[in-house]
Design a protein around this motif. Structure first.
Motif, PDB file in Angstrom:
ATOM      1  N   LYS A 116     106.623 -50.630   5.113  1.00 50.13           N
ATOM      2  CA  LYS A 116     105.713 -50.497   6.254  1.00 50.13           C
ATOM      3  C   LYS A 116     104.973 -49.159   6.205  1.00 50.13           C
ATOM      4  N   ILE A 117     105.671 -48.089   5.861  1.00 47.60           N
ATOM      5  CA  ILE A 117     105.043 -46.763   5.770  1.00 47.60           C
ATOM      6  C   ILE A 117     103.931 -46.792   4.731  1.00 47.60           C
ATOM      7  N   VAL A 118     104.214 -47.364   3.573  1.00 46.91           N
ATOM      8  CA  VAL A 118     103.210 -47.454   2.506  1.00 46.91           C
ATOM      9  C   VAL A 118     102.033 -48.311   2.963  1.00 46.91           C
ATOM     10  N   PHE A 119     102.316 -49.436   3.576  1.00 45.58           N
ATOM     11  CA  PHE A 119     101.261 -50.332   4.043  1.00 45.58           C
ATOM     12  C   PHE A 119     100.357 -49.639   5.071  1.00 45.58           C
ATOM     13  N   VAL A 120     100.954 -48.955   6.028  1.00 48.03           N
ATOM     14  CA  VAL A 120     100.166 -48.261   7.053  1.00 48.03           C
ATOM     15  C   VAL A 120      99.279 -47.189   6.407  1.00 48.03           C
ATOM     16  N   ARG A 121      99.833 -46.450   5.446  1.00 48.44           N
ATOM     17  CA  ARG A 121      99.034 -45.403   4.786  1.00 48.44           C
ATOM     18  C   ARG A 121      97.892 -46.020   3.986  1.00 48.44           C
ATOM     19  N   LEU A 122      98.152 -47.114   3.297  1.00 48.85           N
ATOM     20  CA  LEU A 122      97.081 -47.772   2.550  1.00 48.85           C
ATOM     21  C   LEU A 122      95.992 -48.292   3.494  1.00 48.85           C
ATOM     22  N   ARG A 123      96.389 -48.782   4.648  1.00 53.54           N
ATOM     23  CA  ARG A 123      95.388 -49.221   5.638  1.00 53.54           C
ATOM     24  C   ARG A 123      94.559 -48.041   6.132  1.00 53.54           C
ATOM     25  N   GLU A 124      95.193 -46.891   6.308  1.00 53.13           N
ATOM     26  CA  GLU A 124      94.426 -45.694   6.681  1.00 53.13           C
ATOM     27  C   GLU A 124      93.442 -45.327   5.578  1.00 53.13           C
ATOM     28  N   PHE A 125      93.901 -45.370   4.333  1.00 54.31           N
ATOM     29  CA  PHE A 125      93.001 -45.112   3.202  1.00 54.31           C
ATOM     30  C   PHE A 125      91.841 -46.106   3.223  1.00 54.31           C
ATOM     31  N   GLU A 126      92.148 -47.387   3.424  1.00 52.33           N
ATOM     32  CA  GLU A 126      91.106 -48.413   3.422  1.00 52.33           C
ATOM     33  C   GLU A 126      90.081 -48.166   4.535  1.00 52.33           C
ATOM     34  N   THR A 127      90.545 -47.817   5.708  1.00 53.80           N
ATOM     35  CA  THR A 127      89.637 -47.514   6.818  1.00 53.80           C
ATOM     36  C   THR A 127      88.737 -46.337   6.462  1.00 53.80           C
ATOM     37  N   GLY A 128      89.327 -45.286   5.889  1.00 55.28           N
ATOM     38  CA  GLY A 128      88.546 -44.124   5.473  1.00 55.28           C
ATOM     39  C   GLY A 128      87.543 -44.457   4.387  1.00 55.28           C
ATOM     40  N   ILE A 129      87.958 -45.254   3.416  1.00 61.63           N
ATOM     41  CA  ILE A 129      87.072 -45.653   2.324  1.00 61.63           C
ATOM     42  C   ILE A 129      85.885 -46.446   2.860  1.00 61.63           C
ATOM     43  N   LYS A 130      86.143 -47.405   3.732  1.00 56.32           N
ATOM     44  CA  LYS A 130      85.050 -48.206   4.304  1.00 56.32           C
ATOM     45  C   LYS A 130      84.089 -47.335   5.102  1.00 56.32           C
ATOM     46  N   SER A 131      84.626 -46.363   5.812  1.00 60.10           N
ATOM     47  CA  SER A 131      83.790 -45.435   6.564  1.00 60.10           C
ATOM     48  C   SER A 131      82.958 -44.572   5.613  1.00 60.10           C
TER      49      SER A 131
END
Length: 170
Positions: free
Chosen positions: A142-157
């Motif tokens: 879950k920790i890894v998944f949440v961090r990857l989602r944060e990365f994805e949000t930042g990348i899309k932005s």
């Protein structure tokens, strides 16, 4: 992003793409400008070239200052590990042979514009995330998944902001 169940040792990755209506040659200046990234990022607060260099080239290094509500504030040194104008720009955070993360922009010509991809990899070296994983090993996925989602949000932005800047200035 879908649940993958990956753990940190898997060196999980995330990426996103955007079509930008400018050529790779015109877009290159945006993706290779390390000073633009703090303006686009929620997490990255500032950067500076090290060792007297002033631009991107394989082996050149820069310091980054970051902040995250759950991880605190930190500094890292990154090394440019790929720099092929106007196709790829990548850097490794920490030891380039064993980084805490790797980031890359890839530019591919399409029609009159460019498909710009930003990609990021966690690990393989320990990072600020490692302390959370050590404290709650049963929640690593879950920790890894949440961090990857944060990365994805930042990348899309990042991609949306670069698209806006580049197309507005064309």
């Amino acid at each position: 992003m879908e649940w993958t169940g990956q753990v940190y040792a898997d060196t999980p990755t995330v990426s996103a793409k955007a079509y930008i209506d400018v050529t790779p040659e015109r877009l290159w200046g945006y993706v290779s400008d390390i000073h633009l990234m703090p303006e686009l990022s929620v997490e990255l607060q500032g950067v500076e070239w090290l060792d007297g260099v002033t631009g991107p080239r394989v082996g050149n290094r820069f310091r980054g200052r970051s902040a995250h509500h759950a991880l605190g504030e930190w500094e890292t040194v990154s090394t440019i590990v790929d720099c092929e104008e106007p196709r790829r720009f990548a850097w490794a955070v920490g030891d380039p042979d064993h980084p805490t993360s790797v980031w890359r922009f890839t530019l591919r010509p399409r029609d009159a514009g460019t498909v710009l991809e930003q990609w990021a990899q966690l690990g393989p070296a320990p990072s600020g995330l490692s302390a959370a994983i050590e404290a709650m090993p049963d929640k690593e996925q879950k920790i890894v998944f949440v961090r990857l989602r944060e990365f994805e949000t930042g990348i899309k932005s990042n991609l949306a902001a670069i698209k806006n800047l580049a197309e507005r200035e064309k």
